[in-house]
Design an enzyme around this catalytic site. Structure first.
Site, PDB file in Angstrom:
ATOM      1  N   ALA A   1      13.227  43.671  47.052  1.00 53.50           N
ATOM      2  CA  ALA A   1      13.994  43.863  48.286  1.00 53.50           C
ATOM      3  C   ALA A   1      13.432  45.077  49.007  1.00 53.50           C
ATOM      4  O   ALA A   1      12.994  46.042  48.378  1.00 53.50           O
ATOM      5  CB  ALA A   1      15.471  44.059  47.971  1.00 53.50           C
TER       6      ALA A   1
ATOM      7  N   ALA B   1       9.271  47.132  56.354  1.00 52.69           N
ATOM      8  CA  ALA B   1       8.472  46.610  55.246  1.00 52.69           C
ATOM      9  C   ALA B   1       8.695  47.506  54.042  1.00 52.69           C
ATOM     10  O   ALA B   1       9.225  48.612  54.156  1.00 52.69           O
ATOM     11  CB  ALA B   1       6.996  46.562  55.620  1.00 52.69           C
ATOM     12  N   LYS B   2       8.278  47.041  52.875  1.00 52.76           N
ATOM     13  CA  LYS B   2       8.654  47.714  51.629  1.00 52.76           C
ATOM     14  C   LYS B   2       8.030  49.096  51.490  1.00 52.76           C
ATOM     15  O   LYS B   2       8.726  50.084  51.341  1.00 52.76           O
ATOM     16  CB  LYS B   2       8.274  46.837  50.430  1.00 52.76           C
ATOM     17  CG  LYS B   2       8.683  47.418  49.076  1.00 52.76           C
ATOM     18  CD  LYS B   2      10.182  47.576  48.958  1.00 52.76           C
ATOM     19  CE  LYS B   2      10.603  48.162  47.634  1.00 52.76           C
ATOM     20  NZ  LYS B   2      12.032  48.453  47.592  1.00 52.76           N
ATOM     21  N   SER B   3       6.729  49.165  51.457  1.00 49.00           N
ATOM     22  CA  SER B   3       6.071  50.472  51.342  1.00 49.00           C
ATOM     23  C   SER B   3       5.046  50.568  52.456  1.00 49.00           C
ATOM     24  O   SER B   3       4.165  49.724  52.564  1.00 49.00           O
ATOM     25  CB  SER B   3       5.401  50.641  49.982  1.00 49.00           C
ATOM     26  OG  SER B   3       4.410  49.665  49.774  1.00 49.00           O
TER      27      SER B   3
END
Length: 611
Positions: free
Chosen positions: A399, A605-607
Site C-alpha cells: 500500500a 507513489a510508494k517511494s
C-alpha cells in the site's frame, strides 16, 4: 517515480511484463506501456491509466508475440499523463526504445542541441532526449552506442533499452536509481523493485552505479561503463511471494496494519537479549568509532519516516545527553547545521531508495559524517551507501500509505537508542531495564490494540463521509503522532486533516473551531494529560465534536469528550507505536467510506526515486 520491468527468455514476454507491472503499480499508475521483440522486429503499445487499461488494449488489439520485452508504469514528473508521454519512448526512426525511471537534469540543454540537429520532439518528458541521443550517436554497435550516450546524461536514472538493429538483447543500467536483475533458467528479468520478481526468481543482482548489463537469451553480462567485465554476485532473497498476496483482506493497507504485531516481532527477533540489546549489524560500526566523542545526532527522513524520526529524537533525548536534531530529507540536502566527523546522521527510509533521503546521505558523507541507515530493504541503495544499516523486518509493504513501516522504524530506533545510551553511558541508562521489559511485550500490546480499536474505529469512520476537515491534537509525543495521523487521513481519505500541538490551538487556530467540527484528541502521555484535558475543554466550549484516545482506566479524558477510545497501557516511549494503530485504522476506514482506492491514492507513489 516510475517502475521498469524487462524479460528475455523462452516464455511470452508480454504476459510476464504485464504481471510484473501489475505488481509494481504502487510505483506509478498514470500510464503504462510495453515494447515487445520477437528477435526480428519490435512493436510498442502504450495507454494512459493503470496497467489494467494497457492489458485491455492488448486484448482488443494484440501486438506481436515475443520472448523479449521491456515495460513501464509511470508516475508523471515531466509532462502530464498522456499516451504520448508514456513509456517506452523511441526516436523518430524507431531504432531505439527506452524506459526510464528518474530525472535527466540537463535534458533542456540536450534537447536544445538535438533540436538544432534537426530532431523533432513529440512529448513533454525529459526521457525523450535519450532515444534521440542514441540515434544521433549510433555507431552501428548497440553496446558502444549506449556507452557513448550515458556520459552525456546528468541526474539520477535507471534505463532499459532495446535496439531495432539488435532485437535479441536488451541493455540496462543504473545511476543512483534502483534496477535489479533477476536470474532464471535460460531467462533473465529486470525490475525496479524485488517484489515484482518473486513469483519468477529469488536470485537477484542490483545493478550498481557505473555498471551496464547486457541481457541475451544465453547470458547476462555485467560490465563497467569503460567495458571491464564484472562478476555479479547473486543474492538469494528470502521473501515468500505469498506474503505479497491479499489473502483474506480486501486491501493491502488493512492487511499491512494487521501485520504489525508480526512485523515488530521480526524486527525485535534476535536483538533482545536477556540483559539488553544486541544488533549484529552495528558491531563493526561501534568498534571502529569512539561514540563518546560524538557531539550531535541528526535523524533524517521523508514523510512517515520523518515522523518516526521525530519520535526517535524524543526517545534519544530521554536516554542520552548530546543534542539530537531531526530534518526533512529534502531540506537537509540543501540546508543543514554544521556537519563534521564528530556528528552522527541516522537516515530512515522504508524502501531505501527515496531520492531525497539518498541525497541527504550523500550530503552527510561529503563532510565525513558517520551514517547509520534504518530501512526495510536489504541491498537497497541506502543500505549499500550508509556506513551501517539496521534492518526492519516488516516484510514488503505494497500500500502506498506506510503503516507497518512506521511502527517498525520506531521499534528499530528504540533498539538503536538503547545501544547508544549504553555505549555513551547516557543519562537514561537506568530506564533501560523497564524499557526492555516493555519491548518484550510490545508485539502482544499491538495485537491487543488492534482487537480493541478496529470495530470502534470502523463505526467512527462513518461520520467522516461528509467531512472535509478534521483536527488532530496532542502534546509531546502525541503531537508527533497527530502529524502522522493527519498525513494518513490526507493520503487515503483526502480529508483536510490538520495536526496541532494541543496547547497551540488557542494561539490562532481556535478561530477554525466551529460547532460539530470533529477533533481527535490524543492523551497517552501521563505527565501531559492534565494540560491536554484543559485544551479539550477549550475546544468543547466552542462545540467541537471531540473523540479522545487514551489508555485503559483513564477517566479524566472520558469525562470531557463526546467519545473515548481506549488503548492498552505501555511504556511512555512505546505509546506512539500503540496509539498509531487507531489513527491508521481511521484513515483506512474513512478512505473506504468515502469510496477511494486506499491502496493507490491519487497523485502519490510508494517511494519517490526522484527529487
Amino acid at each position: 517515480m516510475s517502475g521498469i520491468v524487462g524479460y528475455i527468455g523462452k516464455h511470452s514476454a508480454q504476459s510476464i511484463l504485464i504481471d510484473c507491472l501489475r505488481r509494481l503499480d504502487y510505483r506509478g499508475y498514470d500510464s503504462a506501456g510495453i515494447a515487445i521483440s520477437n528477435f526480428h522486429e519490435i512493436q510498442l503499445r502504450k495507454e494512459k491509466g493503470r496497467v489494467e487499461d494497457l492489458e485491455a488494449s492488448l486484448q482488443l488489439e494484440p501486438i506481436i508475440n515475443g520472448n523479449l520485452g521491456i515495460g513501464h508504469t509511470r508516475w508523471a514528473s515531466h509532462g502530464t499523463p498522456t499516451i504520448s508521454n508514456s513509456h517506452p519512448l523511441c526516436d523518430e526512426e524507431e531504432r531505439f526504445f527506452v524506459v526510464h525511471n528518474g530525472i535527466i537534469e540537463n535534458y533542456q540543454q540536450l534537447k536544445k542541441f538535438l533540436l538544432e540537429e534537426g530532431y523533432h520532439f513529440h512529448t513533454d518528458t525529459d526521457t525523450e532526449v535519450i532515444p534521440h541521443l542514441l540515434a544521433h550517436y549510433d555507431t552501428g554497435h548497440f553496446e558502444e552506442t549506449v556507452r557513448e550516450v550515458i556520459p552525456l546524461l546528468k541526474g539520477t536514472f535507471a534505463l532499459a533499452i532495446l535496439s531495432k538493429n539488435d532485437p535479441n538483447q536488451m541493455i540496462a543500467l543504473s545511476q543512483n536509481n534502483p534496477l535489479i536483475i533477476g536470474f532464471g533458467q535460460d531467462e533473465a528479468y529486470l525490475s525496479s523493485d524485488i517484489p515484482a520478481l518473486l513469483p519468477y526468481t529469488k536470485d537477484i543482482y542490483p545493478i550498481k552505479n557505473g555498471e551496464l548489463a547486457v541481457l541475451t537469451q544465453t547470458a547476462v553480462e555485467v560490465k563497467t561503463l569503460s567495458g571491464d567485465k564484472v562478476t555479479p554476485k547473486r543474492v538469494h532473497i528470502q521473501w515468500n511471494h505469498e506474503e505479497l498476496e491479499l489473502q483474506q483482506y480486501e486491501h493491502y493497507m488493512l492487511k499491512e496494519i494487521m501485520e504489525q504485531p508480526e512485523a515488530i516481532k521480526r524486527t525485535l527477533k534476535g536483538r533482545l537479549t536477556e540483559d539488553g540489546v544486541a544488533i549484529p549489524e552495528l558491531e563493526g560500526f561501534l568498534h571502529s568509532r569512539n561514540l563518546q566523542s560524538f557531539e550531535k545526532i541528526m535523524i533524517v527522513g521523508s514523510g512517515t519516516s520523518y515522523h518516526s524520526g521525530i519520535i526517535g529524537k524524543k526517545i534519544l533525548d530521554s536516554l542520552i545527553e548530546i543534542p539530537v536534531e531531526v530534518a526533512i530529507a529534502s531540506e537537509f540536502s540543501c540546508e543543514h547545521s554544521t556537519l563534521t566527523d564528530k556528528h552522527l546522521v541516522i537516515v530512515v527510509s522504508q524502501s531505501g531508495e527515496t531520492a531525497d533521503t539518498l541525497s541527504a546521505l550523500k550530503e552527510a558523507k561529503k563532510y565525513g559524517t558517520p551514517t547509520i541507515a534504518i530501512t526495510n530493504h536489504w541491498k537497497s541503495t541506502l543500505s549499500r551507501q550508509a556506513d551501517c544499516t539496521i534492518y526492519t523486518y516488516e516484510g514488503q509493504e505494497l500500500a502506498v500509505a506506510a503503516t507497518k513501516a512506521y511502527t517498525s522504524q520506531i521499534t528499530g530506533l528504540v533498539l538503536l537508542a538503547i545501544v547508544l545510551a549504553k555505549q555513551m553511558n547516557g543519562r537514561g541508562v537506568e530506564q533501560i531495564p523497564v524499557l526492555l521489559d516493555a519491548l518484550h511485550s510490545l508485539s502482544e500490546d499491538v495485537e491487543k490494540c488492534l482487537i480493541m480499536t478496529q470495530d470502534a474505529i470502523d463505526q467512527f469512520a462513518q461520520i467522516t463521509n461528509d467531512q472535509e476537515k478534521i483536527f488532530i491534537v496532542g502534546r509531546g509525543s502525541d503531537y508527533v503522532l497527530a502529524l502522522e495521523g493527519a498525513l494518513k487521513l490526507q493520503e487515503v481519505a483526502y480529508i483536510h486533516a490538520d495536526a496541532y500541538a494541543a496547547g497551540e490551538m488557542k494561539h490562532g487556530t481556535m478561530a477554525l473551531i466551529t460547532p460539530g467540527i470533529p477533533v481527535i484528541a490524543l492523551a497517552t502521555q501521563h505527565h501531559l494529560r492534565e494540560k491536554t484535558v484543559n485544551n479539550i475543554k477549550e475546544m468543547k466550549a466552542r462545540d467541537a465534536y471531540v473523540v479522545g484516545i487514551t489508555t485503559i482506566g483513564d477517566d479524566s479524558i472520558s469525562s470531557v469528550v463526546d467519545e473515548v477510545m481506549y488503548i492498552p497501557e505501555a511504556h511512555p516511549l512505546l505509546m506512539p507505536i500503540l496509539a498509531a494503530i487507531p489513527l491508521q485504522l481511521l484513515a483506512y476506514y474513512a478512505g473506504c467510506v468515502r469510496g477511494y482506492n486506499v491502496d493507490r491514492p491519487r497523485n502519490l507513489a510508494k517511494s519517490l526515486t526522484v527529487e
